[in-house]
Enzyme design. Structure first.
Site, PDB file in Angstrom:
ATOM      1  N   LYS A   1      13.062  16.477  32.942  1.00 60.86           N
ATOM      2  CA  LYS A   1      13.544  16.959  34.241  1.00 60.86           C
ATOM      3  C   LYS A   1      13.120  15.991  35.335  1.00 60.86           C
ATOM      4  O   LYS A   1      13.910  15.629  36.207  1.00 60.86           O
ATOM      5  CB  LYS A   1      13.002  18.373  34.509  1.00 60.86           C
ATOM      6  CG  LYS A   1      13.694  19.411  33.649  1.00 60.86           C
ATOM      7  CD  LYS A   1      13.022  20.766  33.655  1.00 60.86           C
ATOM      8  CE  LYS A   1      13.729  21.687  32.648  1.00 60.86           C
ATOM      9  NZ  LYS A   1      13.098  22.973  32.455  1.00 60.86           N
TER      10      LYS A   1
ATOM     11  N   GLN B   1       8.224  26.365  34.612  1.00 52.80           N
ATOM     12  CA  GLN B   1       8.624  26.161  33.213  1.00 52.80           C
ATOM     13  C   GLN B   1       8.202  27.368  32.376  1.00 52.80           C
ATOM     14  O   GLN B   1       7.031  27.752  32.368  1.00 52.80           O
ATOM     15  CB  GLN B   1       7.968  24.864  32.686  1.00 52.80           C
ATOM     16  CG  GLN B   1       8.380  24.491  31.287  1.00 52.80           C
ATOM     17  CD  GLN B   1       9.871  24.148  31.171  1.00 52.80           C
ATOM     18  OE1 GLN B   1      10.435  23.475  32.029  1.00 52.80           O
ATOM     19  NE2 GLN B   1      10.510  24.618  30.110  1.00 52.80           N
TER      20      GLN B   1
ATOM     21  N   ASP C   1      16.314  27.434  39.110  1.00 59.52           N
ATOM     22  CA  ASP C   1      16.588  27.900  37.748  1.00 59.52           C
ATOM     23  C   ASP C   1      17.533  29.108  37.777  1.00 59.52           C
ATOM     24  O   ASP C   1      18.008  29.543  36.733  1.00 59.52           O
ATOM     25  CB  ASP C   1      15.265  28.304  37.068  1.00 59.52           C
ATOM     26  CG  ASP C   1      15.090  27.641  35.715  1.00 59.52           C
ATOM     27  OD1 ASP C   1      15.998  26.901  35.293  1.00 59.52           O
ATOM     28  OD2 ASP C   1      14.038  27.875  35.087  1.00 59.52           O
TER      29      ASP C   1
END
Ligand code: NDP
Length: 284
Positions: free
Chosen positions: A53, A97, A120
């Site tokens: 990422k 995460q 997200d």
């Protein structure tokens, strides 16, 4: 004749467009989109995902940082860090995460992220808007990637029978809701579904998001179906999907490979959301 959907090529094209957007934003406002990834603990798979990422963000001219925190961190301290990031005007996107270590509530941590910075797309406000058919600030990355892959084939989604295998909040449910928004007739399968093969056989579109290598075989697939395989399973040295690629390609009209299908699109969508977050926040 099957068409293998090239997720890498689509991701490359979309990343080019995102990089142009980043350059335009910088030129107009002087703002560089900035992503902060919060990584708790040292799960090896998560470390690899987070590194990719960061690398992806840098390649498109964005700024990014990984906050590495010990697995012993208390939920309250983690939420405090998220609140600081929420109020930091130089941070546009925040991604925690997952999975988080035991004892920390993923729901509470994700809910602490400002919805504008929730790149997200998992904040209850963004998920709620998706459920209501309103436009969320950000869509969940993998689900958005699945839809982009399907759209890239040019097939009509309206009125089609879509079967989504898996009902997680991260993949299965948002994919199903996005397909519903595109006017597909959607069935969601899970571990308690009776006659999985029979349900899958109805699908003009099949999205597999289970985590079970080779669960879906060619003989379960309707001739000409479009298959998107989200599953990412390590079998020995190999990475394989939830769909048995060799038997499925004999019957499918379109199919994504693993690797090289959904994977590159997930990060691309994260980067697109980060640009969008910077644009949203810069226009305030
Ligand atoms: P989860 O474990 O959260 O969900 C798996 C789902 O599959 C559950 O809904 C479960 O049902 C269902 N399931 C399990 N076994 C069966 C079965 N035998 N038949 C039918 N359904 C079953 O996984 P995720 O959604 O997070 O991830 C799914 C897969 O996608 C994994 O391989 C993951 O690595 C991959 N992934 C890939 C990404 C990428 O970018 N390429 C991103 C995210 C995930 P139930 O709810 O009843 O337990």
């Amino acid at each position: 004749m099957v068409t293998v959907i090239d997720g890498k090529a689509l991701a490359r094209k979309m990343r080019g467009e995102i990089a142009e957007g980043v350059a335009r934003l910088k030129a107009k406002t002087g703002i560089t989109p900035r992503l902060v990834v919060v990584l708790v603990g040292d799960d090896p798979a998560s470390i690899v995902y987070v590194r990719n990422k960061e690398k992806g963000a840098a390649e498109l001219g964005m700024s990014s940082e990984t906050r590495r925190l010990p697995s012993s961190i208390k939920q309250d301290s983690l939420i405090e860090i998220i609140k600081e990031l929420n109020s930091d005007g130089l941070v546009h996107g925040i991604l925690v995460q997952l999975p988080l270590p035991k004892g920390i509530s993923e729901n509470e941590v994700v809910a602490a992220i400002s919805p504008e910075k929730d790149v997200d797309g998992l904040h209850p406000l963004n998920m709620g808007k998706l459920l209501r058919g309103e436009e969320p600030l950000h869509l969940p990355c993998t689900a958005q990637g699945v839809i982009e892959l399907l759209l890239s084939t040019g097939i009509e989604l309206k009125g089609k029978e879509a079967v989504v295998v898996g009902r997680s909040n991260i993949v299965g449910k948002p994919v199903a809701l996005l397909l519903l928004q595109k006017h597909a007739t959607v069935t969601i399968c899970h571990s308690r579904t009776r006659d999985l093969g029979g349900v899958i056989k109805r699908g003009d579109i099949i999205v597999a998001a289970v985590g079970s290598p080779g669960l879906i075989h060619g003989d379960m697939i309707k001739q000409g179906a479009a298959i998107v395989d989200v599953g990412t399973n390590r079998v020995g040295e190999k990475l394989v999907g939830d769909v048995d690629f060799e038997s499925a390609r004999e019957r499918a009209g379109f199919i994504t490979p693993v690797p090289g299908g959904v994977g590159p699109m997930t990060i691309t969508m994260l980067l697109q959301n980060t640009l969008r977050a910077a644009e949203l926040l810069s226009s305030k």
